[in-house]
Write an enzyme that holds these catalytic residues in place. Structure first.
Site, PDB file in Angstrom:
ATOM      1  CG  PHE A 263      -5.067   1.365   4.780  1.00  0.00           C
ATOM      2  CD1 PHE A 263      -6.347   1.703   4.366  1.00  0.00           C
ATOM      3  CD2 PHE A 263      -4.009   1.585   3.902  1.00  0.00           C
ATOM      4  CE1 PHE A 263      -6.572   2.241   3.111  1.00  0.00           C
ATOM      5  CE2 PHE A 263      -4.229   2.125   2.636  1.00  0.00           C
ATOM      6  CZ  PHE A 263      -5.525   2.442   2.244  1.00  0.00           C
TER       7      PHE A 263
ATOM      8  N   GLY B 100      -9.064  -1.408  13.363  1.00  0.00           N
ATOM      9  CA  GLY B 100      -9.233  -2.648  14.109  1.00  0.00           C
ATOM     10  C   GLY B 100      -7.885  -3.143  14.595  1.00  0.00           C
ATOM     11  CG  ASN B 101      -7.079  -7.300  14.424  1.00  0.00           C
ATOM     12  OD1 ASN B 101      -7.492  -6.976  13.311  1.00  0.00           O
ATOM     13  ND2 ASN B 101      -7.181  -8.529  14.898  1.00  0.00           N
ATOM     14  NE  ARG B 102      -7.384  -7.713   8.881  1.00  0.00           N
ATOM     15  CZ  ARG B 102      -8.089  -8.258   7.911  1.00  0.00           C
ATOM     16  NH1 ARG B 102      -8.298  -7.555   6.787  1.00  0.00           N
ATOM     17  NH2 ARG B 102      -8.592  -9.471   8.017  1.00  0.00           N
TER      18      ARG B 102
ATOM     19  CB  CYS C 148      -7.530  19.709  -1.565  1.00  0.00           C
ATOM     20  SG  CYS C 148      -7.849  21.345  -2.241  1.00  0.00           S
TER      21      CYS C 148
END
Length: 260
Positions: free
Chosen positions: A242, A245-247, A104
């Site tokens: 986030f 992929g493609n996002r 942390c």
């Protein structure tokens, strides 16, 4: 290799139980001395320790260039590292001593710790196309050999024009970023047109380290915290989370990201 170890484990699949070899990530405690004075103990993966120590000192506002560190030594048997600097550093007055844990980081009571108050908002003309972000994220994942082998490491990459120019892994996500900072110092890299590609959560600590280094864009496959986004807005840092992929989600300073 210093970053991983082969062990024997019992693996169970349904009713089948057998002994097999497996790989775990290595973790060690390194105590850093600056000018013979103990500063901090870092829990880290024992690779690229010169980059880690110099990057940590830079992140704490104690050095501004690699040239300010005149010597570095590491004793593997004792887990001790020493850095000598040209100018004296008043550790007691200028550093809140903390135990750095791999899980942390240090945690902050507020933005204006004495070592953070000099961080300035980033001024950068950098613009990225989303395809560059996808390319950087994909290349960083391809280079994540320690994570692929063990599942126990974080990665940090420095991107430029769609390519990864430096990449480090560590059990601590903040350590991986400090290694990037140390590498930039040692290679005299201007981070103003670069991007940080990150595997872990974007916390306030990560934004502050990135802003001090002068990197205008953070790209992570994970989530940011609310304080991180507040600081990113104050410091003109673009936060992308986030990115998988493609996002992706763009949280702050979205004008740096082009889709057309």
């Amino acid at each position: 290799m210093n970053d991983r170890k082969i062990i024997t484990v019992e693996k169970i699949s349904e009713s089948r139980r057998e002994f097999q070899e497996d790989v775990v990530v290595c973790e060690t405690a390194v105590t850093l001395y600056v000018n013979e004075v103990e500063m901090v103990t870092m829990i880290c993966t024992p690779t690229h320790l010169r980059e880690l120590c110099l990057g940590f000192l830079f992140a704490e506002g104690m050095i501004a260039s690699a040239g300010e560190a005149t010597a570095f030594e590491y004793n593997k048997n004792d887990g001790l590292a020493w850095v000598e600097t040209k100018n004296p550093i008043n550790i007691k007055n200028n550093f809140l001593k903390r135990h750095i844990a791999s899980c942390c980081g240090r945690g902050r009571a507020s933005f204006y710790f004495i070592n953070d108050s000099d961080i300035k908002p980033i001024i950068s003309e950098l613009h990225l196309h989303v395809t560059e972000i996808f390319s950087l994220r994909s290349e960083a994942e391809r280079r994540s050999e320690l994570f692929t082998a063990t599942g126990g490491a974080h990665g940090a990459a420095l991107g430029c024009k769609g390519d990864v120019i430096a990449f480090f892994e560590d059990v601590g996500r903040h350590n991986a970023l400090d290694k990037i900072a140390g590498w930039c110092l040692l290679h005299d890299i201007n981070p103003g047109d670069k991007q940080l590609v990150f595997s872990g959560r974007v916390s306030s600590e990560i934004v502050l380290k990135t802003a001090r280094l002068g990197i205008p864009v953070i790209i992570s496959r994970s989530a940011p915290t609310d304080l991180a986004l507040e600081l990113a807005g104050q410091l003109n840092v673009t936060v992308v989370g986030f990115a998988r992929g493609n996002r992706m989600n763009i949280y702050t300073m979205g004008e740096r990201i082009n889709c057309q």
